[in-house]
Write a protein that holds these residues in place. Structure first.
Motif, short mmCIF file in Angstrom:
data_model
loop_
_atom_site.label_atom_id
_atom_site.label_comp_id
_atom_site.label_asym_id
_atom_site.label_seq_id
_atom_site.Cartn_x
_atom_site.Cartn_y
_atom_site.Cartn_z
N LEU A 1 7.66 13.73 1.86
CA LEU A 1 7.92 12.29 1.82
C LEU A 1 6.60 11.55 1.96
CD1 LEU A 1 10.71 10.80 1.64
CD2 LEU A 1 10.38 10.24 4.05
N GLY A 2 6.30 10.69 1.00
CA GLY A 2 5.07 9.91 1.07
C GLY A 2 3.92 10.53 0.30
N HIS B 1 -0.17 12.32 -3.51
CA HIS B 1 -1.00 11.13 -3.38
C HIS B 1 -2.34 11.50 -2.72
CE1 HIS B 1 1.28 7.63 -4.61
NE2 HIS B 1 2.33 8.01 -3.93
N ARG C 1 -1.83 12.88 -10.00
CA ARG C 1 -1.20 11.61 -9.62
C ARG C 1 -2.20 10.47 -9.63
NH1 ARG C 1 3.19 11.86 -4.89
NH2 ARG C 1 4.61 10.25 -5.61
N ILE D 1 3.22 6.67 -12.13
CA ILE D 1 3.29 5.22 -12.00
C ILE D 1 3.31 4.78 -10.54
CG2 ILE D 1 5.82 5.01 -12.11
CD1 ILE D 1 3.59 2.99 -14.41
N ASP D 2 3.83 5.63 -9.65
CA ASP D 2 3.90 5.22 -8.24
C ASP D 2 2.54 5.29 -7.55
OD1 ASP D 2 3.55 7.94 -7.88
OD2 ASP D 2 5.33 8.22 -6.64
N ALA D 3 1.54 5.84 -8.23
CA ALA D 3 0.20 5.91 -7.67
C ALA D 3 -0.68 4.76 -8.17
CB ALA D 3 -0.44 7.25 -8.01
N VAL D 4 -0.13 3.92 -9.04
CA VAL D 4 -0.90 2.80 -9.59
C VAL D 4 -0.84 1.63 -8.60
CG1 VAL D 4 -1.05 1.16 -11.51
CG2 VAL D 4 -0.39 3.54 -11.95
N VAL D 5 -1.96 0.95 -8.42
CA VAL D 5 -2.03 -0.24 -7.58
C VAL D 5 -0.99 -1.26 -8.07
CG1 VAL D 5 -3.51 -2.26 -7.16
CG2 VAL D 5 -4.40 0.06 -6.81
N SER D 6 -0.30 -1.90 -7.13
CA SER D 6 0.89 -2.68 -7.48
C SER D 6 0.60 -3.78 -8.50
CB SER D 6 1.54 -3.26 -6.23
OG SER D 6 0.65 -4.09 -5.52
N PHE E 1 -1.11 -3.62 -11.01
CA PHE E 1 -1.32 -3.05 -12.34
C PHE E 1 -0.17 -2.15 -12.81
CE2 PHE E 1 -5.77 -3.21 -10.45
CZ PHE E 1 -6.07 -4.45 -11.03
N VAL E 2 0.92 -2.10 -12.07
CA VAL E 2 2.02 -1.18 -12.42
C VAL E 2 2.61 -1.54 -13.78
CG1 VAL E 2 4.29 -0.34 -11.80
CG2 VAL E 2 2.60 -0.73 -10.04
N TYR F 1 11.03 1.95 -2.60
CA TYR F 1 10.38 2.22 -3.89
C TYR F 1 10.66 1.19 -4.98
CZ TYR F 1 9.96 6.83 -1.74
OH TYR F 1 9.68 7.86 -0.89
N VAL G 1 7.92 -0.06 -7.49
CA VAL G 1 7.59 0.87 -8.59
C VAL G 1 8.59 0.68 -9.72
CG1 VAL G 1 7.32 3.29 -9.21
CG2 VAL G 1 6.69 2.52 -6.90
#
Lengths: 335, 335
Positions: free
Chosen positions: B72-73, B99, B123, B190-195, B197-198, B228, B231
């Protein structure tokens, strides 16, 4: 601000940018921290401060150059690099709210090291990266939301914080953008957080507090914005607000800088915010609508505010023009 | 996968994790790339592959250790570090979807350098960071969305891609998570992209294409998920889907790992997805509901699928159990 690790006062750098939100926000809320401005073009935003290049600003007492403008996307224009080098060489620290990492531009990193100057990159979240837990926290929370960017979320949050505090209510302004962080001296640049952790960062921003304490959280973006809605939603969920305040510019018909993307009607947008906010706080409610009427004459502004108050059954005010006294009892639930 | 920069086959590492989505996803869709498994506990997920530690796996032909579990995380459990070092020393590359950056753990970085082994950290989005433009792109797009995580969005997307391709329709599966990327050999975590720039990353993931080409985009998270949803929303806006497919586990009443957070009714959730998706594609529509009926007996599964087909006026299927032939004409709009 000096106590927060920045050396002030600032030489406020606006480059050639006409609308520099960080520059005007910091100047509005912390004018004593700003001693000069540096514009690269006569068309750039004019704060009315004395003009000075770095060497001259240092003579006037400046200790840091504040990058007061953020180009779309938060990148660093290559044309600014010579300006930043000139500032470092003149003896100024750099305070930046850009996404771009100054320390990864080798000339800047080398110059800062050689001259012993600090690079404060405040948009980088240095805290732990944790996913949100959803756990209900103690204390009360207000979040500003909007129909677009640049409609007054930061100003409204600051104005509400000041007004609550003036009434003797324990209140903390929680900054989520680089300008708010410079004003408050702390906060999290929420749009720079990795998307998986945005809601978790918002949880960390407003921790458990006494039951009668209010955290007033600066909103970001807009839920129907084609580029930034992810930031908005993560902040909404992690903030678990008790109260929302909708910020809106009644003259705007399209999302700024996104022609063809209409601003949707307020009731529809507010219902959407509530449906999403109920995930982490089933009792969330709207308490007010904050209007940015800067493009309207005063009679029109008053009429629109009165019409909207009647239409929504909520106080509608322009905090800059009319104040927000009538909204406070509704916000804190003592109407 | 070998052509994508990874050396295969994999020694699949699951640590002590019981539900290892990356391990089972890669094994389901690329079994020939997996030659052995390494479990640190008898309770860990068992893929049925031969058990081997790194030295033994190398003798069986393994070229890389695939970290097949994501705690988780997405952090790296410290207890795994000796295992990764053992793999590197035995001559294996490491493929990680965590991550946590392996290259920032100094022992791992040093060992990889000393033994000439690669650390593939899939990731991390190495692409440009750009905000979304909202510009309409050519070609057709399908996005899977859900009422929760782990309800079958990846499986459904892959199954639809395969079925469309089998019908001779030009189709690309667009991976948005580490498992999907390992299966497809490309994509963006996509969950590793800065918010901020998602949505921009999602635009980049499914570029302009011929008008009759379908991109089938793997969904992430859920719009009413307390951790989440950011995302999910950035991916929804940037994907500008023509067609949504709702993925749902009818036996689930609460968000997995978030007790007290109910799964909301399907019609409400679908209406919310549509209201948000219309920002970037006003003509978006739902084409099907994909059910994960793995916890139901077959007669119950068939009855629920039939009831839901009637209730929603859309084909409802379990792609693993019943296939999805009847949904295809609706998906491509040729019913």
């Amino acid at each position: 601000l000096d106590g927060k690790g920045f050396r002030t006062p600032f030489l406020v750098f606006v480059g050639e940018v006409r609308t520099a939100k960080t520059a005007s926000g910091v100047f509005d809320w912390a004018p004593d921290e700003c001693c000069a401005q540096w514009r690269l073009s006569p068309q750039a935003l004019d704060l009315g401060l004395p003009e000075a290049r770095p060497a001259e600003a240092v003579k006037r007492g400046a200790r840091s150059l504040l990058i007061g403008a953020a180009p779309l996307g938060g990148g660093l224009p290559a044309s600014w690099i010579p300006a930043l080098l000139e500032a470092i060489e003149a003896g100024l620290d750099i305070v930046s709210g850009l996404h771009a990492r100054l320390s990864e531009i080798s000339e800047i990193a080398v110059a800062a090291r050689r001259h012993g100057r600090a690079l404060h990159e405040i948009r980088r979240d240095e805290g732990e990266t944790k996913i949100a837990s959803g756990r209900r926290r103690t204390g009360r929370r207000l979040l500003t939301v909007g129909t677009d960017c640049g409609v007054g979320k930061k100003y409204t949050s600051l104005a509400i914080s000041h007004a609550l505090r003036a009434r003797g209510i324990s209140t903390t302004f929680r900054a989520t953008g680089q300008t708010g962080m410079l004003i408050a001296g702390s906060g999290i640049a929420i749009d720079a957080v990795v998307s998986d952790f945005v809601a978790g960062a918002a949880e960390r921003l407003s921790p458990d507090a006494p039951e009668d304490h209010w955290d007033v959280i600066e909103g970001q973006g807009a839920i129907l914005h084609p580029a930034y809605a992810a930031v908005t939603l993560g902040l909404l969920h992690g903030s678990q607000p008790d109260v929302l305040v909708m910020c809106h510019d009644p003259t705007r018909t399209e999302i700024a800088s996104f022609p063809g993307f209409p601003i949707r009607p307020l009731p529809e947008t507010m219902e959407l915010y509530l449906a999403l906010a109920r995930v982490t706080n089933p009792d969330v409610r709207f308490a007010a609508v904050s209007l940015n009427t800067s493009k309207l004459e005063e009679p029109d502004a008053r009429r629109i505010a009165a019409d909207m108050t009647a239409a929504h059954g909520l106080p509608c005010f322009d905090p800059l023009r009319f104040g927000l006294a009538e909204a406070l009892p509704v916000i804190i639930g003592r109407r």
